[in-house]
Write a protein that holds these residues in place. Structure first.
Motif, short mmCIF file in Angstrom:
data_model
loop_
_atom_site.label_atom_id
_atom_site.label_comp_id
_atom_site.label_asym_id
_atom_site.label_seq_id
_atom_site.Cartn_x
_atom_site.Cartn_y
_atom_site.Cartn_z
N PHE A 132 0.83 -1.20 0.00
CA PHE A 132 0.00 0.00 0.00
C PHE A 132 0.88 1.26 0.00
N GLU A 133 1.91 1.26 0.83
CA GLU A 133 2.82 2.41 0.89
C GLU A 133 3.59 2.55 -0.42
N LEU A 134 3.98 1.41 -0.99
CA LEU A 134 4.71 1.45 -2.27
C LEU A 134 3.84 2.03 -3.37
N ILE A 135 2.61 1.57 -3.46
CA ILE A 135 1.68 2.08 -4.49
C ILE A 135 1.48 3.58 -4.33
N LYS A 136 1.30 4.02 -3.09
CA LYS A 136 1.09 5.45 -2.83
C LYS A 136 2.33 6.26 -3.23
N ALA A 137 3.52 5.74 -2.90
CA ALA A 137 4.76 6.45 -3.24
C ALA A 137 4.96 6.52 -4.75
N VAL A 138 4.64 5.43 -5.45
CA VAL A 138 4.79 5.39 -6.92
C VAL A 138 3.82 6.38 -7.57
N GLN A 139 2.60 6.41 -7.09
CA GLN A 139 1.61 7.32 -7.67
C GLN A 139 1.91 8.78 -7.34
N GLY A 140 2.62 9.01 -6.25
CA GLY A 140 2.92 10.38 -5.85
C GLY A 140 4.17 10.96 -6.48
N ALA A 141 4.96 10.14 -7.16
CA ALA A 141 6.20 10.63 -7.78
C ALA A 141 5.95 10.94 -9.25
N LEU A 142 6.46 12.06 -9.70
CA LEU A 142 6.25 12.50 -11.08
C LEU A 142 6.82 11.50 -12.08
N ALA A 143 7.97 10.90 -11.76
CA ALA A 143 8.64 9.99 -12.70
C ALA A 143 7.90 8.66 -12.83
N THR A 144 7.09 8.30 -11.85
CA THR A 144 6.45 6.97 -11.87
C THR A 144 4.93 7.01 -11.81
N GLU A 145 4.33 8.20 -11.85
CA GLU A 145 2.87 8.27 -11.69
C GLU A 145 2.10 7.56 -12.81
N ASP A 146 2.75 7.36 -13.97
CA ASP A 146 2.09 6.67 -15.08
C ASP A 146 2.42 5.18 -15.14
N LEU A 147 3.11 4.66 -14.12
CA LEU A 147 3.51 3.26 -14.11
C LEU A 147 2.31 2.37 -13.80
N PRO A 148 1.94 1.45 -14.72
CA PRO A 148 0.83 0.52 -14.44
C PRO A 148 1.23 -0.43 -13.30
N MET A 149 0.30 -0.66 -12.37
CA MET A 149 0.59 -1.51 -11.20
C MET A 149 -0.47 -2.58 -11.04
N ILE A 150 0.00 -3.77 -10.61
CA ILE A 150 -0.87 -4.90 -10.29
C ILE A 150 -0.52 -5.34 -8.88
N ALA A 151 -1.54 -5.58 -8.07
CA ALA A 151 -1.33 -6.02 -6.69
C ALA A 151 -1.63 -7.52 -6.59
N ILE A 152 -0.83 -8.19 -5.75
CA ILE A 152 -1.04 -9.62 -5.50
C ILE A 152 -1.13 -9.79 -3.98
N THR A 153 -2.15 -10.53 -3.54
CA THR A 153 -2.30 -10.76 -2.10
C THR A 153 -2.90 -12.12 -1.83
N GLY A 154 -2.60 -12.63 -0.65
CA GLY A 154 -3.20 -13.88 -0.22
C GLY A 154 -4.23 -13.66 0.86
N HIS A 155 -4.51 -12.41 1.20
CA HIS A 155 -5.41 -12.10 2.32
C HIS A 155 -6.65 -11.36 1.83
N GLU A 156 -7.81 -11.89 2.18
CA GLU A 156 -9.08 -11.30 1.77
C GLU A 156 -9.29 -9.91 2.36
N GLU A 157 -8.86 -9.70 3.62
CA GLU A 157 -9.10 -8.40 4.25
C GLU A 157 -8.33 -7.29 3.55
N LEU A 158 -7.17 -7.63 2.95
CA LEU A 158 -6.41 -6.62 2.21
C LEU A 158 -7.10 -6.28 0.90
N HIS A 159 -7.83 -7.22 0.36
CA HIS A 159 -8.56 -6.99 -0.90
C HIS A 159 -9.56 -5.85 -0.73
#
Length: 197
Positions: A132-159
């Motif tokens: 979650f912190e990584l996604i937020k940091a990537v979206q907040g940086a000018l150089a990476t805000e257009d980077l497509p991201m996919i999340a993978i999790t094994g926990h339903e509560e995180l979904h």
């Protein structure tokens, strides 16, 4: 009326009845074998050898395809599990992608500062800096805000928390479907191109 042979021919009749069919039989066998040169017939035509086949012509590679494959950016895989990282690296490498792996969000951010990636595939639950912190940091940086991201999790509560995050291009549960994940990454890998000098 019976046929009467002259007495002078009668001694030759029996040998003729044996020799003539035998001669005919020999002629038939010889002709079938193809060895009839002794009978004055012309020899069979000798088949001409075929000309050698031309060497296989390999077309030169299509430049457009070469440029496309060279322009595709590497993928960044982030997961604290060495087993999961190894599976993802093998999966995408076998599909023809260059893959770089990181153990957590901190390492991923360092790599993102050095290299331009085409897609980020990240676990959500990691030490140091979680997904979650990584996604937020990537979206907040000018150089990476257009980077497509996919999340993978094994926990339903995180979904459930993922629905609060904008800009994700997919979420996969562990264990994921390899085919579906590759299809999603293939579709996203063409969205981002290298920066031209």
């Amino acid at each position: 009326m019976p046929f009467d042979l002259p007495e002078t021919l009668q001694p030759f009749l029996l040998p003729l009845l044996i020799v003539v069919p035998l001669a005919i039989l020999i002629i038939i066998i010889t002709v079938r074998r193809g060895d009839y040169r002794d009978f004055g017939a012309p020899p069979p035509p000798v088949p001409r050898p075929l000309p050698p086949a031309p060497a296989a012509v390999v077309p030169p590679p299509v430049p457009a395809a070469a440029e496309t494959s060279q322009e595709r950016l590497p993928l960044l895989v982030v997961d604290d599990s060495a087993v999961v990282r190894a599976k993802l690296v093998k999966l995408f490498s076998d599909a023809g992608h260059e893959v770089v792996a990181a153990r957590d969000g901190v390492e991923a951010m360092e790599l993102l500062g050095q290299t331009r990636f085409g897609v980020l595939i990240t676990d959500l639950e990691m030490p140091n800096m979680d997904g979650f912190e990584l996604i937020k940091a990537v979206q907040g940086a000018l150089a990476t805000e257009d980077l497509p991201m996919i999340a993978i999790t094994g926990h339903e509560e995180l979904h459930a928390r993922l629905h609060q995050i904008q800009g994700l291009y997919g979420m996969f549960h562990k264990p994921w479907n390899d085919r579906e994940l590759i299809k999603r990454v293939e579709a996203l890998s063409n969205l981002r191109r290298p920066v031209r000098p």
